[in-house]
Design an enzyme around this catalytic site. Structure first.
Site, PDB file in Angstrom:
ATOM      1  CG  ASP A 186      -1.929   1.140   1.175  1.00  0.00           C
ATOM      2  OD1 ASP A 186      -1.730   2.100   0.396  1.00  0.00           O
ATOM      3  OD2 ASP A 186      -2.919   1.079   1.921  1.00  0.00           O
ATOM      4  CG  HIS A 191      -0.360   5.705   4.884  1.00  0.00           C
ATOM      5  ND1 HIS A 191      -1.204   6.003   5.922  1.00  0.00           N
ATOM      6  CD2 HIS A 191      -1.142   5.210   3.887  1.00  0.00           C
ATOM      7  CE1 HIS A 191      -2.448   5.688   5.577  1.00  0.00           C
ATOM      8  NE2 HIS A 191      -2.434   5.212   4.350  1.00  0.00           N
ATOM      9  CB  ILE A 206      -2.021   8.867   9.623  1.00  0.00           C
ATOM     10  CG1 ILE A 206      -2.619   8.590   8.236  1.00  0.00           C
ATOM     11  CG2 ILE A 206      -2.329  10.285  10.078  1.00  0.00           C
ATOM     12  CD1 ILE A 206      -4.141   8.684   8.196  1.00  0.00           C
ATOM     13  N   GLY A 209      -4.491   2.323   8.009  1.00  0.00           N
ATOM     14  CA  GLY A 209      -5.542   1.674   8.782  1.00  0.00           C
ATOM     15  C   GLY A 209      -5.337   0.180   8.847  1.00  0.00           C
TER      16      GLY A 209
END
Length: 284
Positions: A186, A191, A206, A209
């Protein structure tokens, strides 16, 4: 978002082979083996006794960041993961050839300026056609409200029990956790790139998830399965708050009959719930 183009987008089969290296790298990305002298923790990262974490199924046969394609018109910078669920027909091998088949199953319009939910389903098969498992993902498209509804919504996850948890387990995350995890497939720059993160409304990149989700999977296997990953057969959860690399994630769990488990995950430093409505099934 151009709904007609999204729902009619063809998804060719994704055929891929993952190796023991990929299995180890994924485990490291979700924080496995904080104590390299603990032989049970080595099961996730060392070929001598290697096993695959069940949540690895979520990143296998990844179709790429197709939501970024300009012709779909999605405001991908404001996209976040909302929910995730997997179920396995059998324990994941530590390496094998897999086939992934994708389809968009539904879009729920929450209203102009309120965003939209997109439901995507992936089925996984071995190269001989044997079923391996299924993965359902829900994406919250924060910038695409007012697009209209299509298809069917996904499953409803139950509320977390309103009582003290039966137990908990903490997992510290490295400051570079997102940079490790993204190597499992990903590559959303949200990110990794501070500039993209600021455009999305965050002061720094961040954690994925699905990385937080993988931490929960690892924690449940460690706390409730005696580090036997083959016993965790299904798991679902809702993402509620962003996680920042370097935080400590605490998984609280409630156990029920027949291997049913409820759980949630909190950021210890900020005392906020980051993963909620967690459900899991554990085999004896």
């Amino acid at each position: 978002m151009k709904v007609e183009r999204v729902v009619s987008r063809p998804f060719p089969e994704v055929r891929t082979r993952y190796s023991v290296r990929d299995t180890m790298l994924y485990a490291l990305g979700v924080g496995a083996c904080t104590d390299p002298l603990d032989e049970r923790q080595l099961r996730y990262v060392y070929e001598g006794s290697l096993q695959a974490l069940p949540s690895l199924s979520c990143v296998l046969a990844h179709p790429g960041f197709w939501l970024k394609e300009p012709e779909l018109g999605i405001d991908w910078v404001k996209l976040v993961h909302a929910e995730q669920y997997f179920t396995l027909a059998a324990p994941l091998p530590t390496q094998c050839d897999v086939v992934g088949r994708y389809r968009v199953t539904g879009i729920v319009d929450k209203g102009a300026d309120k965003g939209a939910l997109m439901y995507v389903e992936k089925t996984l098969h071995l190269s001989d056609g044997s079923p391996l498992g299924g993965v359902s993902s829900t994406f919250f498209l924060r910038g695409d409200g007012g697009c209209g509804n299509w298809g069917e919504p996904g499953r409803e996850l139950p509320a977390t029990p309103d009582r003290k948890a039966d137990g908990s387990i903490d997992q510290p995350m490295l400051p570079i956790a997102a940079l490790i995890y993204r190597l499992s497939g990903d590559y959303n720059p949200l990110h990794a790139d501070p500039g993209i993160a600021r455009k999305a409304g965050f002061d720094r990149p961040i954690l994925h998830g699905l990385c937080t989700y993988g931490v929960a999977c690892l924690s449940l296997v460690r706390a409730l399965c005696a580090d036997d990953a083959s016993r965790l057969r299904s798991m679902g959860a809702r993402f509620t708050k962003p996680v920042f690399p370097g935080e400590t994630l605490r998984t609280e769990y409630w156990t029920g009959p027949d291997g049913d488990v409820r759980f949630r995950v909190l950021s210890v430093e900020r005392d906020v719930i980051v993963l909620d409505r967690g459900v899991a099934t554990i085999a004896n």
